[in-house]
Write an enzyme that holds these catalytic residues in place. Structure first.
Site, short mmCIF file in Angstrom:
data_model
loop_
_atom_site.label_atom_id
_atom_site.label_comp_id
_atom_site.label_asym_id
_atom_site.label_seq_id
_atom_site.Cartn_x
_atom_site.Cartn_y
_atom_site.Cartn_z
CE1 TYR A 80 -3.74 -2.70 5.77
CE2 TYR A 80 -3.29 -0.39 5.29
CZ TYR A 80 -3.55 -1.68 4.85
OH TYR A 80 -3.62 -1.94 3.50
CB SER A 119 -0.85 -0.03 1.28
OG SER A 119 -1.49 1.21 1.48
CE LYS A 124 -1.41 -4.50 3.54
NZ LYS A 124 -1.72 -5.78 2.93
P1 NAD Z 1 -10.96 -6.99 1.49
O1 NAD Z 1 -11.16 -6.96 2.96
O2 NAD Z 1 -12.15 -6.77 0.62
O3 NAD Z 1 -10.26 -8.35 1.05
C1 NAD Z 1 -9.39 -9.07 1.90
C2 NAD Z 1 -9.85 -10.50 1.92
O4 NAD Z 1 -8.99 -11.27 2.74
C3 NAD Z 1 -11.27 -10.66 2.48
O5 NAD Z 1 -12.02 -11.44 1.58
C4 NAD Z 1 -11.05 -11.38 3.81
O6 NAD Z 1 -12.15 -12.23 4.14
C5 NAD Z 1 -9.76 -12.14 3.55
N1 NAD Z 1 -8.95 -12.41 4.74
C6 NAD Z 1 -8.50 -11.53 5.67
N2 NAD Z 1 -7.74 -12.16 6.59
C7 NAD Z 1 -7.69 -13.47 6.22
C8 NAD Z 1 -7.07 -14.63 6.76
N3 NAD Z 1 -6.35 -14.57 7.89
N4 NAD Z 1 -7.22 -15.81 6.12
C9 NAD Z 1 -7.96 -15.90 4.99
N5 NAD Z 1 -8.59 -14.83 4.43
C10 NAD Z 1 -8.45 -13.63 5.04
O7 NAD Z 1 -9.82 -5.92 1.14
P2 NAD Z 1 -9.32 -5.37 -0.27
O8 NAD Z 1 -9.68 -3.93 -0.34
O9 NAD Z 1 -9.73 -6.29 -1.35
O10 NAD Z 1 -7.76 -5.44 -0.02
C11 NAD Z 1 -6.98 -6.56 -0.45
C12 NAD Z 1 -5.54 -6.34 -0.02
O11 NAD Z 1 -5.08 -5.11 -0.59
C13 NAD Z 1 -5.34 -6.22 1.49
O12 NAD Z 1 -4.14 -6.87 1.83
C14 NAD Z 1 -5.21 -4.72 1.71
O13 NAD Z 1 -4.43 -4.41 2.83
C15 NAD Z 1 -4.52 -4.29 0.43
N6 NAD Z 1 -4.77 -2.88 0.09
C16 NAD Z 1 -6.06 -2.43 -0.03
C17 NAD Z 1 -6.30 -1.09 -0.32
C18 NAD Z 1 -7.69 -0.55 -0.40
O14 NAD Z 1 -7.86 0.68 -0.29
N7 NAD Z 1 -8.73 -1.36 -0.61
C19 NAD Z 1 -5.21 -0.23 -0.51
C20 NAD Z 1 -3.92 -0.73 -0.41
C21 NAD Z 1 -3.72 -2.07 -0.11
C1 WQD Z 2 -9.40 9.83 0.87
C2 WQD Z 2 -9.63 11.31 1.09
C3 WQD Z 2 -10.00 11.88 3.40
C4 WQD Z 2 -13.83 9.81 3.83
C5 WQD Z 2 -6.89 4.81 3.10
C6 WQD Z 2 -5.87 4.12 3.97
C7 WQD Z 2 -4.73 3.63 3.11
C8 WQD Z 2 -5.24 2.78 1.94
C9 WQD Z 2 -6.35 3.43 1.20
C10 WQD Z 2 -5.11 0.46 2.45
C11 WQD Z 2 -8.91 11.86 2.33
C12 WQD Z 2 -11.23 12.17 2.57
C13 WQD Z 2 -12.65 10.31 3.34
C14 WQD Z 2 -14.90 10.70 4.15
C15 WQD Z 2 -13.50 12.53 3.42
N1 WQD Z 2 -5.76 1.52 2.36
N2 WQD Z 2 -12.49 11.66 3.15
N3 WQD Z 2 -14.69 12.04 3.92
O1 WQD Z 2 -7.09 7.87 3.79
O2 WQD Z 2 -6.15 8.16 1.44
O3 WQD Z 2 -6.27 5.91 2.44
O4 WQD Z 2 -7.37 3.88 2.11
O5 WQD Z 2 -3.92 0.30 2.33
O6 WQD Z 2 -3.90 2.90 3.96
O7 WQD Z 2 -5.39 5.04 4.93
O8 WQD Z 2 -8.36 7.01 1.74
O9 WQD Z 2 -10.70 7.03 1.01
O10 WQD Z 2 -10.20 7.13 3.49
O11 WQD Z 2 -9.70 9.10 2.08
O12 WQD Z 2 -13.38 13.75 3.26
O13 WQD Z 2 -15.97 10.30 4.61
O14 WQD Z 2 -11.03 11.51 1.34
O15 WQD Z 2 -9.82 12.85 4.38
O16 WQD Z 2 -8.51 13.17 2.02
P1 WQD Z 2 -6.92 7.35 2.42
P2 WQD Z 2 -9.81 7.51 2.11
#
Ligand code: NAD
Ligand code: WQD
Length: 361
Positions: A148, A124, A152
C-alpha cells in the site's frame, strides 16, 4: 470552478465534497463504490443543499475516464480513489498496484489529453516509514514497508516526473497523518466493512457495543505511556485543506511565500510539492481511549495486547509548510474528533443503511 473528485463517495472524499459544494464549486464525483455507499452521496447532497454530478465508474477504465473528462471539463482534480488497507495490500500486492498505480495512470492520461493539469493527490504519512526524527517534515526520507505504502510512493514519483516533464502541471501531494472524526451533523462518517483495522473506528464500535474491548497493540514502546503515538487529524480540517490545495494549484511559479514546488516549476504551473497534513500533536492509544470515553460517556474496555507487526512507536507531523504555503492549519482537537465520531456512530450504529432505505444520490 469545476472540480472532479475521484473516490468522492468514500470517507475523506465525502467530507471534502461537502466543503467543495459549500464553497460554491461545481463538483463531479467518480467512484466505483467498491468501498463506499451511495447513501453517503445522498446525504452530502442534503447537507450541502447543492447538487453535483456522479458517475459510477472505475478510474482504471481509460475509455470511461476520457469520456468523463471530455464531458465534465474539470479545471482541477482531487484524487482520493484508491485501496487503503495495509494488510490487504500485503496479501494482494498486484491488486493494489493495479488499482492505485494503474488507476492513477489512466486518470492522468485522460487529464493530460484534456489539458487539465491541476491535481491534488491523497498521499499518506506512510511514505515516511519508521521515522528518523520527530516531528516529521516533508524533507524526511521516504521509505515504506508494505505494498500500500509503496503504491503511494510510486504515484508520488510518477507525479514528480510528470511535473518535471511539463511545467504546466500544478500538483499537490497531500500527506495525511491519521484522519479521524466525522461531519458535525453526524450524517456522514467512516464506515469500515468488517473488523476495523484503525484505532478510532474500533473504539467507536466498542463504545456502541458492537465489540467487547479495544486491543491495545503494544505497551512497551518508548513513548510516555508505552502505547503507540499518532497525529490524529479531524476529517473536516482535512477536507478544508483540500480546498486550500486546489487554490494553491491555481498559483503561478514565483508566487507564494516560501517559493513554489520542489520539482518541475515552470512558466505556468507550480510544479509538484508535498504538504504534511496533521495537527503536530501526538496522542497515545490510551489517551485516545480515555478521550473517547469522556466524549461518549461510555467506558472503553481495553485488553493490553502485543505489538502489531509493522507498527512504529510514534509518528507526528511538522505541518508548518501547509500553514505557510497553503494558509491552512488544523483547528479541531481531540475532543471534537471523539465527539463527532461518537455522534456519527451512535446515530448510525451499523454504518450507512442499505440504499433502498434512503435512496441514492
Ligand atoms: P475510502 O475507501 O473511504 O475512499 C476511497 C474511495 O475510492 C472509495 O469510495 C472507493 O469506492 C473508491 N475507489 C477505490 N478504487 C477505485 C477505482 N479504481 N475507481 C473508482 N473508485 C475507486 O478511503 P478514504 O479513507 O476516504 O481514503 C481516501 C484516500 O486517502 C485514499 O487514496 C487513501 O489511500 C488516502 N489516505 C487515507 C488515509 C486514512 O487513514 N483514511 C490516510 C492517508 C491516506
Ligand atoms: C493507530 C495506533 C496501533 C487499532 C494506518 C495506516 C496508514 C494510514 C493511516 C493510510 C497504532 C493502535 C490500532 C487497534 C490499537 N492509512 N491500535 N488497537 O497504523 O498509524 O496508520 O492508518 O494511508 O498507512 O498504516 O493507524 O489507526 O491503525 O493505528 O492499539 O485495534 O493505534 O497500534 O499505535 P496507523 P491505526
Amino acid at each position: 470552478m469545476r472540480i472532479l473528485i475521484t473516490g468522492g463517495a468514500g470517507y475523506i472524499g465525502s467530507h471534502t465534497l461537502v466543503e467543495v459544494l459549500k464553497a460554491g464549486h461545481a463538483a463531479h464525483v467518480v467512484d466505483n463504490l467498491d468501498n463506499a455507499s451511495p447513501v453517503a452521496l445522498a446525504r452530502v447532497k442534503q447537507l450541502a443543499n447543492r447538487d453535483f454530478g456522479f458517475t459510477r465508474a472505475d478510474i482504471r477504465d481509460a475509455g470511461a475516464m476520457a469520456a468523463l473528462v471530455a464531458e465534465t471539463r474539470p479545471e482541477a482534480v482531487i484524487h482520493f480513489a484508491g485501496l487503503k488497507a495495509v494488510g490487504e495490500s500485503v496479501a494482494d500486492p498486484l491488486g493494489y498496484f493495479d488499482n492505485n498505480v494503474g488507476g492513477s495512470l489512466a486518470l492522468l492520461r485522460a487529464l493530460r489529453a484534456a489539458d487539465c493539469r491541476r491535481f491534488v493527490f491523497s498521499s499518506s504519512a506512510t511514505v515516511y516509514g519508521d521515522p528518523d526524527y520527530l516531528p516529521i517534515d516533508e524533507s524526511h526520507p521516504r521509505r515504506t514497508t508494505n505494498p500500500y505504502g509503496r503504491s503511494k510512493l510510486q504515484i508520488e514519483g510518477i507525479l514528480e516526473d510528470l511535473a518535471a516533464s511539463d511545467p504546466s502541471w500544478s500538483i499537490a501531494l497531500l500527506r495525511y497523518f491519521n484522519p479521524v472524526g466525522a461531519h458535525a451533523s453526524g450524517r456522514i462518517g467512516e464506515d469500515p466493512t468488517g473488523v476495523p483495522n484503525n484505532l478510532m473506528p474500533f473504539i467507536a464500535q466498542v463504545a456502541v457495543g458492537r465489540r467487547p474491548a479495544l486491543n491495545v497493540f503494544g505497551t512497551d514502546y518508548p513513548t510516555p505511556d508505552g502505547t503507540g503515538v499518532r497525529d490524529y487529524i479531524h476529517v473536516s480540517d482535512l477536507a478544508r485543506a483540500h480546498l486550500a490545495a486546489v487554490d494553491w494549484t491555481a498559483g503561478r511559479a514565483g508566487e507564494g511565500e516560501t517559493g513554489v514546488g520542489e520539482t518541475g516549476v515552470g512558466e505556468t504551473g507550480r510544479g509538484c510539492a508535498a504538504f504534511n497534513l496533521g495537527t503536530g500533536q501526538g496522542t497515545s492509544v490510551l489517551e485516545m481511549a480515555r478521550a473517547f470515553g469522556a466524549a461518549s460517556g461510555r467506558e472503553i474496555a481495553v485488553n493490553l495486547a502485543p505489538r502489531r507487526p509493522g507498527d512504529v512507536a510514534a509518528c507526528y507531523a511538522d505541518a508548518g509548510r501547509a500553514a505557510v504555503e497553503l494558509g491552512w492549519r488544523a483547528e479541531l482537537g481531540l475532543a471534537e474528533m471523539c465527539a463527532s465520531t461518537w455522534h456519527w456512530q451512535s446515530q448510525n450504529p451499523g454504518g450507512y443503511p442499505d440504499e433502498g432505505a434512503e435512496g441514492a444520490a
